[in-house]
Design a protein around this motif. Structure first.
Motif, mmCIF file in Angstrom:
data_model
loop_
_atom_site.group_PDB
_atom_site.id
_atom_site.type_symbol
_atom_site.label_atom_id
_atom_site.label_comp_id
_atom_site.label_asym_id
_atom_site.label_seq_id
_atom_site.Cartn_x
_atom_site.Cartn_y
_atom_site.Cartn_z
ATOM 1 N N ILE A 66 0.881 -1.173 0.000
ATOM 2 C CA ILE A 66 0.000 0.000 0.000
ATOM 3 C C ILE A 66 0.917 1.221 0.000
ATOM 4 O O ILE A 66 1.636 1.471 0.967
ATOM 5 N N THR A 67 0.942 1.914 -1.120
ATOM 6 C CA THR A 67 1.821 3.081 -1.245
ATOM 7 C C THR A 67 1.020 4.347 -0.958
ATOM 8 O O THR A 67 -0.096 4.502 -1.443
ATOM 9 N N LEU A 68 1.627 5.233 -0.164
ATOM 10 C CA LEU A 68 0.998 6.530 0.078
ATOM 11 C C LEU A 68 1.846 7.611 -0.578
ATOM 12 O O LEU A 68 3.061 7.677 -0.382
ATOM 13 N N CYS A 69 1.189 8.449 -1.362
ATOM 14 C CA CYS A 69 1.856 9.579 -2.001
ATOM 15 C C CYS A 69 1.571 10.810 -1.143
ATOM 16 O O CYS A 69 0.415 11.199 -0.980
ATOM 17 N N VAL A 70 2.602 11.406 -0.553
ATOM 18 C CA VAL A 70 2.382 12.518 0.382
ATOM 19 C C VAL A 70 2.793 13.859 -0.232
ATOM 20 O O VAL A 70 3.661 13.931 -1.107
ATOM 21 N N SER A 71 2.175 14.918 0.278
ATOM 22 C CA SER A 71 2.485 16.286 -0.145
ATOM 23 C C SER A 71 3.447 16.922 0.850
ATOM 24 O O SER A 71 3.468 16.552 2.029
ATOM 25 N N THR A 72 4.241 17.881 0.375
ATOM 26 C CA THR A 72 5.176 18.584 1.260
ATOM 27 C C THR A 72 4.929 20.086 1.311
ATOM 28 O O THR A 72 5.499 20.780 2.139
ATOM 29 N N GLN A 73 4.094 20.583 0.403
ATOM 30 C CA GLN A 73 3.775 22.003 0.392
ATOM 31 C C GLN A 73 2.309 22.168 -0.019
ATOM 32 O O GLN A 73 1.756 21.284 -0.690
ATOM 33 N N VAL A 74 1.715 23.303 0.380
ATOM 34 C CA VAL A 74 0.414 23.661 -0.178
ATOM 35 C C VAL A 74 0.716 24.356 -1.494
ATOM 36 O O VAL A 74 1.286 25.445 -1.507
ATOM 37 N N GLY A 75 0.385 23.691 -2.609
ATOM 38 C CA GLY A 75 0.744 24.212 -3.925
ATOM 39 C C GLY A 75 2.205 23.923 -4.229
ATOM 40 O O GLY A 75 2.834 23.074 -3.587
ATOM 41 N N CYS A 76 2.753 24.634 -5.198
ATOM 42 C CA CYS A 76 4.148 24.424 -5.598
ATOM 43 C C CYS A 76 4.598 25.657 -6.353
ATOM 44 O O CYS A 76 3.815 26.261 -7.094
ATOM 45 N N GLY A 77 5.858 26.043 -6.184
ATOM 46 C CA GLY A 77 6.332 27.272 -6.810
ATOM 47 C C GLY A 77 7.155 27.049 -8.067
ATOM 48 O O GLY A 77 7.731 28.000 -8.590
ATOM 49 N N PHE A 78 7.214 25.831 -8.566
ATOM 50 C CA PHE A 78 8.174 25.556 -9.640
ATOM 51 C C PHE A 78 7.605 25.636 -11.054
ATOM 52 O O PHE A 78 8.362 25.641 -12.017
ATOM 53 N N GLU A 79 6.284 25.674 -11.160
ATOM 54 C CA GLU A 79 5.640 25.972 -12.444
ATOM 55 C C GLU A 79 6.046 25.079 -13.597
ATOM 56 O O GLU A 79 6.271 25.568 -14.723
ATOM 57 N N CYS A 80 6.190 23.769 -13.348
ATOM 58 C CA CYS A 80 6.394 22.855 -14.476
ATOM 59 C C CYS A 80 5.143 22.953 -15.351
ATOM 60 O O CYS A 80 4.020 22.918 -14.851
ATOM 61 N N ARG A 81 5.346 23.089 -16.649
ATOM 62 C CA ARG A 81 4.231 23.471 -17.534
ATOM 63 C C ARG A 81 3.143 22.414 -17.652
ATOM 64 O O ARG A 81 1.996 22.711 -17.986
ATOM 65 N N PHE A 82 3.506 21.157 -17.388
ATOM 66 C CA PHE A 82 2.558 20.048 -17.593
ATOM 67 C C PHE A 82 1.860 19.655 -16.293
ATOM 68 O O PHE A 82 1.098 18.693 -16.255
ATOM 69 N N CYS A 83 2.129 20.379 -15.191
ATOM 70 C CA CYS A 83 1.651 19.952 -13.874
ATOM 71 C C CYS A 83 0.586 20.905 -13.339
ATOM 72 O O CYS A 83 0.812 22.114 -13.246
ATOM 73 N N LEU A 84 -0.544 20.348 -12.965
ATOM 74 C CA LEU A 84 -1.654 21.171 -12.485
ATOM 75 C C LEU A 84 -1.342 21.814 -11.137
ATOM 76 O O LEU A 84 -1.779 22.938 -10.866
ATOM 77 N N THR A 85 -0.580 21.125 -10.286
ATOM 78 C CA THR A 85 -0.232 21.725 -8.991
ATOM 79 C C THR A 85 0.529 23.033 -9.215
ATOM 80 O O THR A 85 0.364 24.008 -8.475
ATOM 81 N N GLY A 86 1.365 23.044 -10.262
ATOM 82 C CA GLY A 86 2.151 24.234 -10.581
ATOM 83 C C GLY A 86 1.277 25.451 -10.856
ATOM 84 O O GLY A 86 1.676 26.587 -10.590
ATOM 85 N N VAL A 87 0.076 25.206 -11.378
ATOM 86 C CA VAL A 87 -0.834 26.310 -11.696
ATOM 87 C C VAL A 87 -1.257 27.057 -10.420
ATOM 88 O O VAL A 87 -1.537 28.249 -10.439
ATOM 89 N N MET A 88 -1.302 26.336 -9.283
ATOM 90 C CA MET A 88 -1.727 26.937 -8.004
ATOM 91 C C MET A 88 -0.739 27.954 -7.466
ATOM 92 O O MET A 88 -1.089 28.812 -6.676
ATOM 93 N N GLY A 89 0.521 27.803 -7.826
ATOM 94 C CA GLY A 89 1.564 28.581 -7.143
ATOM 95 C C GLY A 89 1.779 28.033 -5.743
ATOM 96 O O GLY A 89 1.097 27.097 -5.316
ATOM 97 N N LEU A 90 2.740 28.631 -5.027
ATOM 98 C CA LEU A 90 3.050 28.135 -3.681
ATOM 99 C C LEU A 90 2.281 28.945 -2.642
ATOM 100 O O LEU A 90 2.354 30.161 -2.631
ATOM 101 N N GLU A 91 1.545 28.260 -1.773
ATOM 102 C CA GLU A 91 0.877 28.933 -0.647
ATOM 103 C C GLU A 91 1.779 28.926 0.580
ATOM 104 O O GLU A 91 2.075 29.950 1.151
ATOM 105 N N ARG A 92 2.187 27.723 1.001
ATOM 106 C CA ARG A 92 3.106 27.654 2.135
ATOM 107 C C ARG A 92 3.710 26.256 2.241
ATOM 108 O O ARG A 92 3.225 25.296 1.634
ATOM 109 N N ASN A 93 4.784 26.159 3.037
ATOM 110 C CA ASN A 93 5.383 24.868 3.346
ATOM 111 C C ASN A 93 4.516 24.119 4.335
ATOM 112 O O ASN A 93 3.841 24.727 5.166
ATOM 113 N N LEU A 94 4.565 22.805 4.305
ATOM 114 C CA LEU A 94 3.978 22.007 5.380
ATOM 115 C C LEU A 94 5.008 21.854 6.491
ATOM 116 O O LEU A 94 6.214 21.913 6.244
#
Ligand code: SAH
Length: 297
Positions: free
Chosen positions: A54-82
């Motif tokens: 059973i694999t769990l995929c975990v997040s480390t930030q709310v959003g992301c600041g790196f803006e990889c063009r193919f990634c939807l999380t990148g569209v959010m921008g970075l809100e904050r670190n976890l």
């Protein structure tokens, strides 16, 4: 018992953390867990059952600041670190939601955010997850940290001797292709990245994982595959090809299956261990690159 100790370290975060199950499990059995924090921010983790894993995929930030063009999380921008507590809490929360005879067996840091851009919390969370006495006692071999390729962070992580697996989001084998896809390539180009990886201390039989999202007519040609073979020469590598997961507004397409398999064949013929990773949870918006949660107003 050790879990009681651990919870003792993290009271505020755990009290603040509420979990919601994604609307319904995916057809492939994976499940998206949405965590809502005290400040209203939300992140998601994905539980992916597979045979006896059973694999769990975990997040480390709310959003992301790196803006990889193919990634939807990148569209959010970075809100904050976890915080480390919010990272470990995702594992505790998933374990609590699973049936009593089940628990998360493998952890991948491949959810929202860039783990190495939240370095201190990442390392603290890894220590808690792997500590057999006071933490959760996970073997570092069952933990994988994935990065866009932040070279100073990779070098620092190598010096920690945590022995967790390292995955690199490569996605292209030349700067000409990678640069426009991943703005981070302007700071750390492929030459710099690969040089750091050649120096990276690997445990016995350990390999570096390379993720390569296949985008039709962008990075999926036989020439791209041949370039990738040359780039990785001399590195103990395993390549995971990820056919692009679509999202509304994306400017990319997944290549047709024969093209994906042809790309894989070129790598296999050159002796590179290569798998095609069909992402889980695509039907519930939980696949690689599809994680986005609403940000509070
Ligand atoms: N920021 C870290 C952790 C995220 S891992 C990193 O980039 O490595 C998530 C993986 O899914 C990364 O390899 C990412 O590039 C990939 N990915 C992003 N968008 C995707 C998409 N639409 N389809 C398939 N894979 C995608």
């Amino acid at each position: 018992m050790s879990r009681v100790n651990l919870v003792g370290f993290l009271p505020a975060e755990l009290e603040d953390l509420a979990v919601e199950l994604g609307a319904s499990p995916s057809q492939d059995g994976s499940r998206k867990l949405v965590y809502r924090f005290g400040d209203g921010n939300r992140i998601s983790s994905v539980v992916m059952p597979d045979d006896d894993r059973i694999t769990l995929c975990v997040s480390t930030q709310v959003g992301c600041g790196f803006e990889c063009r193919f990634c939807l999380t990148g569209v959010m921008g970075l809100e904050r670190n976890l915080t480390a507590g919010e990272i470990v809490g995702q594992v505790l929360g998933a374990n609590r939601l699973l049936a009593p005879d089940q628990h998360v067996t493998h952890i991948v840091f491949m959810g929202m955010g860039e783990p190495l851009a939240n370095y201190a919390a990442l390392v603290t969370s890894l220590r808690i997850l792997t500590d057999a006495k006071l933490g959760l006692g996970y073997s570092p071999r069952r933990i994988t940290v994935s990065t866009v390729g932040l070279v100073p962070g990779i070098e620092k992580l190598g010096r920690e001797a945590l022995k967790v697996n390292l995955a690199i989001s490569l996605h292209a084998a030349s700067d000409e292709v990678r640069g426009p896809l991943m703005p981070v390539n302007r700071s750390f180009d492929l030459k710099t990245l690969l040089a750091a990886l050649r120096r990276y201390p690997l445990a016995h039989r350990q390999r570096i994982f390379f993720e390569y999202v296949l985008l039709e007519d962008v990075n999926d040609s036989p020439d791209d595959a041949a370039r990738l073979v040359r780039l990785l020469r001399g590195i103990r590598a395993k390549v995971n090809l990820i056919p692009f997961n679509d999202w509304e507004g994306a400017e990319f397409r997944r290549p047709p299956l024969p093209r994906i398999l042809a790309f894989q064949s070129i790598l296999l013929d050159a002796g590179l261990t290569t798998t095609v990773r069909w992402s889980k949870g695509e039907d519930i918006g939980a696949a690689c690159g599809q994680l986005r949660e609403p940000v509070p107003a």
